[in-house]
Design an enzyme around this catalytic site. Sequence first.
Site, PDB file in Angstrom:
ATOM      1  N   ARG A  98     -13.497  20.151  -8.348  1.00  0.00           N
ATOM      2  CA  ARG A  98     -12.110  20.427  -7.550  1.00  0.00           C
ATOM      3  C   ARG A  98     -11.614  21.662  -7.652  1.00  0.00           C
ATOM      4  O   ARG A  98     -11.666  22.386  -6.868  1.00  0.00           O
ATOM      5  CB  ARG A  98     -11.422  18.900  -8.089  1.00  0.00           C
ATOM      6  CG  ARG A  98     -10.297  18.621  -7.283  1.00  0.00           C
ATOM      7  CD  ARG A  98      -9.851  17.589  -7.792  1.00  0.00           C
ATOM      8  NE  ARG A  98      -9.147  17.483  -9.073  1.00  0.00           N
ATOM      9  CZ  ARG A  98      -8.599  16.495  -9.468  1.00  0.00           C
ATOM     10  NH1 ARG A  98      -8.259  15.204  -8.754  1.00  0.00           N
ATOM     11  NH2 ARG A  98      -7.890  16.235 -10.743  1.00  0.00           N
TER      12      ARG A  98
ATOM     13  N   LYS B 209       2.716  12.030 -11.282  1.00  0.00           N
ATOM     14  CA  LYS B 209       2.730  12.514  -9.726  1.00  0.00           C
ATOM     15  C   LYS B 209       2.871  11.318  -8.617  1.00  0.00           C
ATOM     16  O   LYS B 209       2.626  10.040  -9.185  1.00  0.00           O
ATOM     17  CB  LYS B 209       1.052  13.104  -9.428  1.00  0.00           C
ATOM     18  CG  LYS B 209      -0.057  12.095 -10.158  1.00  0.00           C
ATOM     19  CD  LYS B 209      -1.286  13.235 -10.119  1.00  0.00           C
ATOM     20  CE  LYS B 209      -2.430  12.188 -10.492  1.00  0.00           C
ATOM     21  NZ  LYS B 209      -3.594  12.980 -10.905  1.00  0.00           N
TER      22      LYS B 209
ATOM     23  N   CYS C 189       0.728  -7.069  10.452  1.00  0.00           N
ATOM     24  CA  CYS C 189       1.436  -6.254  11.491  1.00  0.00           C
ATOM     25  C   CYS C 189       2.002  -5.076  10.768  1.00  0.00           C
ATOM     26  O   CYS C 189       1.994  -4.937   9.458  1.00  0.00           O
ATOM     27  CB  CYS C 189       2.464  -6.947  12.108  1.00  0.00           C
ATOM     28  SG  CYS C 189       2.142  -8.815  12.743  1.00  0.00           S
ATOM     29  N   MET C 190       2.769  -4.304  11.366  1.00  0.00           N
ATOM     30  CA  MET C 190       3.438  -3.001  10.834  1.00  0.00           C
ATOM     31  C   MET C 190       4.496  -3.463   9.831  1.00  0.00           C
ATOM     32  O   MET C 190       4.394  -2.790   8.582  1.00  0.00           O
ATOM     33  CB  MET C 190       3.896  -2.008  11.886  1.00  0.00           C
ATOM     34  CG  MET C 190       4.638  -0.678  11.207  1.00  0.00           C
ATOM     35  SD  MET C 190       5.260   0.157  12.467  1.00  0.00           S
ATOM     36  CE  MET C 190       3.968   1.066  13.433  1.00  0.00           C
ATOM     37  N   ASP C 191       5.304  -4.407  10.091  1.00  0.00           N
ATOM     38  CA  ASP C 191       6.330  -4.766   9.081  1.00  0.00           C
ATOM     39  C   ASP C 191       6.417  -6.239   8.732  1.00  0.00           C
ATOM     40  O   ASP C 191       7.237  -6.764   8.224  1.00  0.00           O
ATOM     41  CB  ASP C 191       7.703  -4.666   9.860  1.00  0.00           C
ATOM     42  CG  ASP C 191       7.552  -3.036  10.666  1.00  0.00           C
ATOM     43  OD1 ASP C 191       7.451  -2.112   9.953  1.00  0.00           O
ATOM     44  OD2 ASP C 191       7.452  -3.153  11.925  1.00  0.00           O
TER      45      ASP C 191
ATOM     46  N   ARG D  18      -3.393  13.636 -21.035  1.00  0.00           N
ATOM     47  CA  ARG D  18      -2.513  13.390 -19.597  1.00  0.00           C
ATOM     48  C   ARG D  18      -2.627  12.002 -19.367  1.00  0.00           C
ATOM     49  O   ARG D  18      -3.651  11.725 -18.677  1.00  0.00           O
ATOM     50  CB  ARG D  18      -3.174  14.315 -18.473  1.00  0.00           C
ATOM     51  CG  ARG D  18      -3.406  15.735 -19.019  1.00  0.00           C
ATOM     52  CD  ARG D  18      -3.901  16.850 -17.802  1.00  0.00           C
ATOM     53  NE  ARG D  18      -5.450  16.151 -17.404  1.00  0.00           N
ATOM     54  CZ  ARG D  18      -6.334  16.840 -17.971  1.00  0.00           C
ATOM     55  NH1 ARG D  18      -6.288  17.678 -18.852  1.00  0.00           N
ATOM     56  NH2 ARG D  18      -7.579  16.321 -17.500  1.00  0.00           N
TER      57      ARG D  18
ATOM     58  N   TYR E  87      -1.459 -10.288  16.220  1.00  0.00           N
ATOM     59  CA  TYR E  87      -2.323  -9.478  17.215  1.00  0.00           C
ATOM     60  C   TYR E  87      -3.739 -10.034  17.180  1.00  0.00           C
ATOM     61  O   TYR E  87      -4.232 -10.103  16.426  1.00  0.00           O
ATOM     62  CB  TYR E  87      -1.915  -8.124  16.633  1.00  0.00           C
ATOM     63  CG  TYR E  87      -0.906  -7.429  16.782  1.00  0.00           C
ATOM     64  CD1 TYR E  87      -0.032  -7.434  17.927  1.00  0.00           C
ATOM     65  CD2 TYR E  87       0.128  -7.034  15.599  1.00  0.00           C
ATOM     66  CE1 TYR E  87       1.044  -6.876  18.431  1.00  0.00           C
ATOM     67  CE2 TYR E  87       1.300  -6.501  16.049  1.00  0.00           C
ATOM     68  CZ  TYR E  87       1.783  -6.414  17.314  1.00  0.00           C
ATOM     69  OH  TYR E  87       3.039  -5.777  17.416  1.00  0.00           O
TER      70      TYR E  87
ATOM     71  N   HIS F   4     -11.257  18.601 -16.610  1.00  0.00           N
ATOM     72  CA  HIS F   4     -10.953  17.070 -16.214  1.00  0.00           C
ATOM     73  C   HIS F   4     -12.307  16.286 -15.902  1.00  0.00           C
ATOM     74  O   HIS F   4     -13.204  17.097 -15.345  1.00  0.00           O
ATOM     75  CB  HIS F   4     -10.363  16.942 -14.842  1.00  0.00           C
ATOM     76  CG  HIS F   4      -9.729  15.767 -14.257  1.00  0.00           C
ATOM     77  ND1 HIS F   4      -8.931  15.081 -15.318  1.00  0.00           N
ATOM     78  CD2 HIS F   4      -9.850  15.165 -13.331  1.00  0.00           C
ATOM     79  CE1 HIS F   4      -8.455  13.916 -14.508  1.00  0.00           C
ATOM     80  NE2 HIS F   4      -9.185  13.763 -13.236  1.00  0.00           N
TER      81      HIS F   4
HETATM   82  C1  LIG Z   1      -4.174  12.625 -11.996  1.00  0.00           C
HETATM   83  C2  LIG Z   1      -4.670  13.051 -13.058  1.00  0.00           C
HETATM   84  C3  LIG Z   1      -4.517  12.833 -14.416  1.00  0.00           C
HETATM   85  C4  LIG Z   1      -4.077  11.086 -14.938  1.00  0.00           C
HETATM   86  O1  LIG Z   1      -5.147  10.428 -14.596  1.00  0.00           O
HETATM   87  P1  LIG Z   1      -5.238   8.867 -14.760  1.00  0.00           P
HETATM   88  O2  LIG Z   1      -6.818   8.504 -14.589  1.00  0.00           O
HETATM   89  O3  LIG Z   1      -4.190   8.148 -13.989  1.00  0.00           O
HETATM   90  O4  LIG Z   1      -4.908   8.585 -16.294  1.00  0.00           O
HETATM   91  C5  LIG Z   1      -4.931  13.273 -15.536  1.00  0.00           C
HETATM   92  N1  LIG Z   1      -5.430  14.870 -15.311  1.00  0.00           N
HETATM   93  C6  LIG Z   1      -5.380  15.187 -14.071  1.00  0.00           C
HETATM   94  C7  LIG Z   1      -5.963  16.710 -13.827  1.00  0.00           C
HETATM   95  C8  LIG Z   1      -5.117  14.526 -12.870  1.00  0.00           C
HETATM   96  O5  LIG Z   1      -5.172  15.100 -11.810  1.00  0.00           O
END
Ligand SMILES: *Cc1c(COP(=O)(O)O)cnc(C)c1O
Length: 374
Positions: free
Chosen positions: A140, A40, A316-318, A224, A270, A171
């Site tokens: 969540r 992601k 700054c921004m850049d 995951r 700034y 999770h």
């Molecule tokens: C982002 C996410 C992960 C990965 O988490 P890490 O801490 O980066 O390993 C696994 N499962 C779910 C549901 C997530 O949202």
Amino acid sequence: MVVAMMRNSQVLIDQQAIFSNIKNARENLEADSDLFVVLKADGYGHGAVQVAKIAQSAGATGFCVAMLDEAMELREAGIILPILVLGITDAQWAPVAADNNISLTISSSDWLKQAAEVLFVTKASTKLKIHVALDTGMGRIGFQTPQELAEALTTLKSLSKNIEFEGIFTHFATADEKKDDYFQQQYDKFNAFMEVVSDRPKYVHVANSATSLWHKICGGNMIRLGIAAYGLNPSQREITELPYDLKPALTLTSSLVHVKMVTKGTHIGYGATYEAQKDEWIGTVPMGYADGIARKLQGFDVLVNGHKCEIVGRVCMDQFMIRLDRKYDVGTSVVIIGKSGELQNTAEDIADYIGTINYEVICGLQPRIKRVYF
Ligand SMILES: *Cc1c(COP(=O)(O)O)cnc(C)c1O
């Protein structure tokens, strides 16, 4: 969206580090377990497609993303391994997911009915694969009680012509902490949920990086793996013992575009918040908060030629300015994350300084910084 190819600021990605992190995670797992790498947010800022290719060669057997568009990016790049969207997708897109063999996460029975309707209307040719989310304490998404889950499973059965029950998962909220009582509570809830599941789906998964590193994977058969694939510790500094070495893959560097001597009393940036205490060499670095260099980093030390150089004045921004230990040529390398001589700045150092976590630091590096792979 512009990627600045002609500016000398880059995110350098060590492909070997990603390969080795994933390979180690793979070897730390049971041989018949699956390993999905989480891609992601453009692979946590490392480039989703490039990381996917490295991950495949290191033994990943699938991928997770946050949203359907991210999954489509991978499919369009020719990635054919399973992909799971971890967030909730609007049911109207179910046919897109089905047609592209992308698995979706579900959190309610209503969603299933809506999706089945859309799949029927659009005469989708392939079944939609879904993973059922269980809320065991993260608060969540996901079903909240075994009763709710049982109902959804009944609904799923009635829709099995169009929808395949491919996975079930939860999770953990505290897997990165030393204290594990909340983890245990969640695990107990997970087991209570699983009691109403008579036909286990192909994938049962509970483990993010922290869970896979420090807890059992609770009877699951897939992990995951997110932050650990990129070589960062999900627990920052709290738990430092690791079953295998994590190699950070990301370096952030730039170079001086302007160097000058200022006299004592000169103000920088700034708000004129910095005043030179004596005659000082000041360098300007062509990156700013629009690149993900937080404005709160004023006062943080970046590295030049193995020396700490403080960010002086507001970011700054850049652009931002640093105080140099001596005169350097324009073009001299400036390390924001990474090694310089004997010194090293980590994503955790930056996170600590601005009061956040390493995840936010790396995901915050904007796409306009070019990514260079080696
Ligand atoms: C982002 C996410 C992960 C990965 O988490 P890490 O801490 O980066 O390993 C696994 N499962 C779910 C549901 C997530 O949202």
